[in-house]
Design a protein around this motif. Structure first.
Motif, PDB file in Angstrom:
ATOM      1  N   LEU A 177      40.724  40.390  35.886  1.00  0.00           N
ATOM      2  CA  LEU A 177      39.486  40.345  36.673  1.00  0.00           C
ATOM      3  C   LEU A 177      38.546  41.463  36.240  1.00  0.00           C
ATOM      4  N   ASN A 178      39.105  42.639  35.961  1.00  0.00           N
ATOM      5  CA  ASN A 178      38.302  43.758  35.455  1.00  0.00           C
ATOM      6  C   ASN A 178      37.594  43.354  34.161  1.00  0.00           C
ATOM      7  N   GLU A 179      38.332  42.617  33.310  1.00  0.00           N
ATOM      8  CA  GLU A 179      37.739  42.170  32.044  1.00  0.00           C
ATOM      9  C   GLU A 179      36.545  41.249  32.274  1.00  0.00           C
ATOM     10  N   GLN A 180      36.531  40.583  33.441  1.00  0.00           N
ATOM     11  CA  GLN A 180      35.376  39.747  33.786  1.00  0.00           C
ATOM     12  C   GLN A 180      34.271  40.570  34.448  1.00  0.00           C
ATOM     13  N   GLY A 181      34.462  41.865  34.466  1.00  0.00           N
ATOM     14  CA  GLY A 181      33.441  42.740  35.052  1.00  0.00           C
ATOM     15  C   GLY A 181      33.526  42.857  36.562  1.00  0.00           C
ATOM     16  N   LEU A 182      34.680  42.531  37.130  1.00  0.00           N
ATOM     17  CA  LEU A 182      34.819  42.600  38.590  1.00  0.00           C
ATOM     18  C   LEU A 182      35.694  43.780  39.004  1.00  0.00           C
ATOM     19  N   ASN A 183      35.198  44.546  39.971  1.00  0.00           N
ATOM     20  CA  ASN A 183      36.029  45.571  40.600  1.00  0.00           C
ATOM     21  C   ASN A 183      36.751  44.940  41.773  1.00  0.00           C
ATOM     22  N   VAL A 184      38.066  45.060  41.804  1.00  0.00           N
ATOM     23  CA  VAL A 184      38.830  44.384  42.849  1.00  0.00           C
ATOM     24  C   VAL A 184      39.832  45.324  43.495  1.00  0.00           C
ATOM     25  N   ALA A 185      40.226  45.009  44.728  1.00  0.00           N
ATOM     26  CA  ALA A 185      41.230  45.816  45.431  1.00  0.00           C
ATOM     27  C   ALA A 185      41.919  44.957  46.480  1.00  0.00           C
ATOM     28  N   LEU A 186      43.201  45.223  46.724  1.00  0.00           N
ATOM     29  CA  LEU A 186      43.875  44.577  47.857  1.00  0.00           C
ATOM     30  C   LEU A 186      43.077  44.919  49.113  1.00  0.00           C
ATOM     31  N   TYR A 187      42.909  43.963  49.977  1.00  0.00           N
ATOM     32  CA  TYR A 187      41.912  44.182  51.041  1.00  0.00           C
ATOM     33  C   TYR A 187      42.253  45.337  51.976  1.00  0.00           C
ATOM     34  N   TRP A 188      43.571  45.591  52.188  1.00  0.00           N
ATOM     35  CA  TRP A 188      43.902  46.684  53.110  1.00  0.00           C
ATOM     36  C   TRP A 188      43.787  48.049  52.422  1.00  0.00           C
ATOM     37  N   LYS A 189      43.589  48.038  51.120  1.00  0.00           N
ATOM     38  CA  LYS A 189      43.384  49.311  50.424  1.00  0.00           C
ATOM     39  C   LYS A 189      41.921  49.503  50.050  1.00  0.00           C
ATOM     40  N   ASN A 190      41.102  48.521  50.412  1.00  0.00           N
ATOM     41  CA  ASN A 190      39.712  48.542  49.975  1.00  0.00           C
ATOM     42  C   ASN A 190      38.849  49.363  50.927  1.00  0.00           C
ATOM     43  N   ARG A 191      38.371  50.516  50.458  1.00  0.00           N
ATOM     44  CA  ARG A 191      37.569  51.369  51.339  1.00  0.00           C
ATOM     45  C   ARG A 191      36.079  51.078  51.217  1.00  0.00           C
ATOM     46  N   ASP A 192      35.727  50.272  50.249  1.00  0.00           N
ATOM     47  CA  ASP A 192      34.310  50.028  50.015  1.00  0.00           C
ATOM     48  C   ASP A 192      34.043  48.556  49.677  1.00  0.00           C
ATOM     49  N   PRO A 193      34.057  47.702  50.705  1.00  0.00           N
ATOM     50  CA  PRO A 193      33.946  46.253  50.462  1.00  0.00           C
ATOM     51  C   PRO A 193      32.614  45.853  49.829  1.00  0.00           C
ATOM     52  N   ARG A 194      31.631  46.764  49.787  1.00  0.00           N
ATOM     53  CA  ARG A 194      30.379  46.414  49.126  1.00  0.00           C
ATOM     54  C   ARG A 194      30.496  46.542  47.607  1.00  0.00           C
ATOM     55  N   SER A 195      31.440  47.366  47.142  1.00  0.00           N
ATOM     56  CA  SER A 195      31.592  47.551  45.691  1.00  0.00           C
ATOM     57  C   SER A 195      32.848  46.900  45.134  1.00  0.00           C
ATOM     58  N   PHE A 196      33.880  46.752  45.974  1.00  0.00           N
ATOM     59  CA  PHE A 196      35.125  46.163  45.495  1.00  0.00           C
ATOM     60  C   PHE A 196      35.368  44.813  46.157  1.00  0.00           C
ATOM     61  N   ILE A 197      35.727  43.841  45.350  1.00  0.00           N
ATOM     62  CA  ILE A 197      36.016  42.519  45.880  1.00  0.00           C
ATOM     63  C   ILE A 197      37.431  42.509  46.445  1.00  0.00           C
ATOM     64  N   ASN A 198      37.556  41.964  47.655  1.00  0.00           N
ATOM     65  CA  ASN A 198      38.845  41.956  48.339  1.00  0.00           C
ATOM     66  C   ASN A 198      39.793  40.915  47.777  1.00  0.00           C
ATOM     67  N   ILE A 199      41.058  41.310  47.638  1.00  0.00           N
ATOM     68  CA  ILE A 199      42.107  40.359  47.278  1.00  0.00           C
ATOM     69  C   ILE A 199      43.035  40.182  48.480  1.00  0.00           C
ATOM     70  N   VAL A 200      43.312  38.924  48.831  1.00  0.00           N
ATOM     71  CA  VAL A 200      44.289  38.635  49.879  1.00  0.00           C
ATOM     72  C   VAL A 200      45.411  37.794  49.277  1.00  0.00           C
ATOM     73  N   PRO A 201      46.631  38.323  49.215  1.00  0.00           N
ATOM     74  CA  PRO A 201      47.742  37.484  48.753  1.00  0.00           C
ATOM     75  C   PRO A 201      48.051  36.431  49.814  1.00  0.00           C
ATOM     76  N   THR A 202      48.273  35.190  49.370  1.00  0.00           N
ATOM     77  CA  THR A 202      48.513  34.109  50.329  1.00  0.00           C
ATOM     78  C   THR A 202      49.587  33.155  49.816  1.00  0.00           C
ATOM     79  N   SER A 203      50.128  32.384  50.755  1.00  0.00           N
ATOM     80  CA  SER A 203      50.871  31.188  50.397  1.00  0.00           C
ATOM     81  C   SER A 203      50.317  30.043  51.231  1.00  0.00           C
ATOM     82  N   ALA A 204      49.859  29.006  50.557  1.00  0.00           N
ATOM     83  CA  ALA A 204      49.306  27.867  51.271  1.00  0.00           C
ATOM     84  C   ALA A 204      50.423  26.995  51.824  1.00  0.00           C
ATOM     85  N   ILE A 205      51.647  27.164  51.282  1.00  0.00           N
ATOM     86  CA  ILE A 205      52.771  26.340  51.717  1.00  0.00           C
ATOM     87  C   ILE A 205      53.446  26.963  52.936  1.00  0.00           C
ATOM     88  N   THR A 206      53.743  28.255  52.858  1.00  0.00           N
ATOM     89  CA  THR A 206      54.436  28.883  53.978  1.00  0.00           C
ATOM     90  C   THR A 206      53.492  29.671  54.897  1.00  0.00           C
TER      91      THR A 206
END
Ligand code: GDP
Ligand code: MG
Length: 460
Positions: A177-206
């Motif tokens: 994602l960084n290579e695509q020019g995106l700054n990302v962070a796990l959402y609970w570690k993200n202190r600056d949601p305006r600069s870092f895109i939130n990641i939420v791990p999910t399972s659509a099945i469980t």
């Protein structure tokens, strides 16, 4: 119109990503759990969209909030699943996105794929804020599943080596994602949601992480987009699809982004041959999910308020163009102005093509997908020249236009690139007879692959 920060409309949230990453399953998960709960005021299937009322978000996030109140300011969420990028490309007005927020679904096991990158580029182009759902965490080796739990609780339950595999895979994808020019962070570690895109791990099945995803969409929209989400009684509405329905004739499916629609309203819509002015005969939504035995497929409404997915039945909609704006002619409006306005987007796109030059013919199902396809063909690493464009099924006259290229001595451009449109039988026969090649696909880069392979073959 008066705007009130306490009167917000539902945000429109698109789900995008590569095929098979779990876009539909995430929506299924949200719907199913809620239907099983027998939740009052439940989730409804809408035209091209799913409406999730605030109460459903509230109950789904209860465990996550651990007794804390959820200060919900939104009536709900209108979620749009996008088969391909089509609907997303359509949800636009004047080059900017109509979609308020998006969920980009990535398969944790596969990382970034072709359509993930296409989606990222679309989101950047439209400046749409988004959240990344890092889906299929349940496929980690020896994942210990507790259905529908908040993701951090789920992580805490895993063995050390499961967490390690998760972190390794996550770090890999984050690098991509960084290579695509995106700054990302796990959402609970993200202190600056305006600069870092939130990641939420999910399972659509469980269902792990789904509560987190819902809560995050609501929090981000109601805290950062209040201005954008204040209900205004001025109409903003986009035609998503033009559909033939038995008993109703030609109908249009629209997303009502802001304002209201009423039965009997005079509407102005973009048509292939010119503006269409007509009257809303019926304003329809599908039956709520759980009332399957209720007679009739649709519920009729006298009026509807944004945001909502709506089907409109009216006369003269046969040539309506999907992906364009819809206007209501009020008592103070000049219908001639609206007619001009409604044709503007299409005219801009049609006049962007040099019809005297040499190049392929391009045909797509909607104005939005046509625009996305043209943008792709013009991009630096593609550069395929285009000599004509059209919207809708491929007919004989489209074949004639491609044939004109052959007649002008450019045999390699005697080609139609067809995106998500059918070819009529007569047109197919005529193409064969004239030596016009038709490439069809519903993924943009497949058209590119087919055409480049063909060019190579023509050269040899
Ligand atoms: P879409 O093309 O992005 O809409 O993907 P679908 O929702 O249709 O899912 C594609 C496939 O992946 C289906 O077989 C799903 O059952 C599977 N799938 C989706 N989400 C998950 C998940 O979280 N975990 C696992 N194990 N499988 C999933
Ligand atoms: Mg799907």
């Amino acid at each position: 119109a008066a705007r009130d920060p306490k009167d917000l409309r539902s945000p429109i949230c698109c789900i995008l990503g590569h095929v098979d990453t779990g876009k539909t399953k995430i929506l299924d998960n949200i719907r199913r759990t809620n239907v099983q709960d027998g939740e009052a005021g439940g989730i409804t299937q809408q035209i091209g969209a799913t409406y999730i009322p605030a109460s459903a978000v509230e109950s789904r996030t209860e465990e996550l909030r651990k007794g804390r109140q959820f200060d919900l300011k939104l009536p709900g969420l209108l979620v749009i699943d996008t088969p391909g990028h089509e609907s997303f490309s359509n949800l636009r007005s004047r080059g900017s996105g109509l979609c308020d927020i998006a969920i980009l679904v990535v398969d944790l096991m596969h990382g970034l794929e072709q359509q993930t990158i296409e989606s990222i580029n679309l989101l950047k182009m439209r400046k749409t804020p988004f959240i990344i759902a890092m889906n299929k965490v349940d496929r980690l080796y020896k994942w210990n599943s507790v259905a529908n739990s908040p993701i951090q609780d789920a992580m805490a339950r895993q063995e050390e080596y499961v967490r390690k595999e998760f972190e390794d895979r996550l770090n890999q994808v984050m690098l991509q994602l960084n290579e695509q020019g995106l700054n990302v962070a796990l959402y609970w570690k993200n202190r600056d949601p305006r600069s870092f895109i939130n990641i939420v791990p999910t399972s659509a099945i469980t269902g792990e992480g789904i509560p987190d995803l819902l809560q995050l969409v609501v929090k981000l929209t109601q805290s950062l987009m209040v201005d954008r989400l204040m209900f205004v009684n001025s109409l903003e509405s986009t035609v998503l699809e033009v559909k033939q329905i038995e008993g109703l004739g030609t109908t249009i499916d629209v997303v009502l982004v802001n304002g209201m629609l009423r039965e009997g309203d005079t509407i102005v819509v973009c048509g292939l041959g010119g503006p269409i002015v007509t009257t809303i005969r019926a304003l329809l939504t599908p039956q709520p999910l759980r009332e399957i035995r209720v007679k009739g497929q649709y519920v009729h409404h006298k009026e509807l308020r944004a945001a909502m997915g709506v089907k409109i039945a009216a006369h003269n909609l046969e040539s309506a163009v999907a992906g364009t704006q819809l206007y209501v002619a009020g008592p103070d409006d000049d219908v001639e102005d609206l007619k001009d306005a409604v044709m503007e987007d299409m005219q801009d796109i049609f006049s962007s093509v040099d019809k005297t030059g040499e190049g392929v013919c391009v045909q797509a199902s909607t104005l939005g997908s046509l625009e996305a396809l043209l943008e792709f063909l013009r991009s630096d690493d593609v550069k395929i020249p285009v000599s004509s464009i059209n919207i809708g099924p491929i007919n004989k006259k489209d074949i004639m236009r491609a044939n004109a290229m052959i007649e002008r001595g450019h045999k390699k451009f005697g080609v139609i690139l067809a995106f998500d449109v059918p070819v009529t039988r007569e047109a197919g026969a005529l193409a064969e007879q004239m030596g016009v090649r038709i490439f069809t696909a519903d993924i943009i880069y497949h058209l590119f692959d087919q055409f480049t392979a063909y060019l190579k073959q023509v050269k040899e």
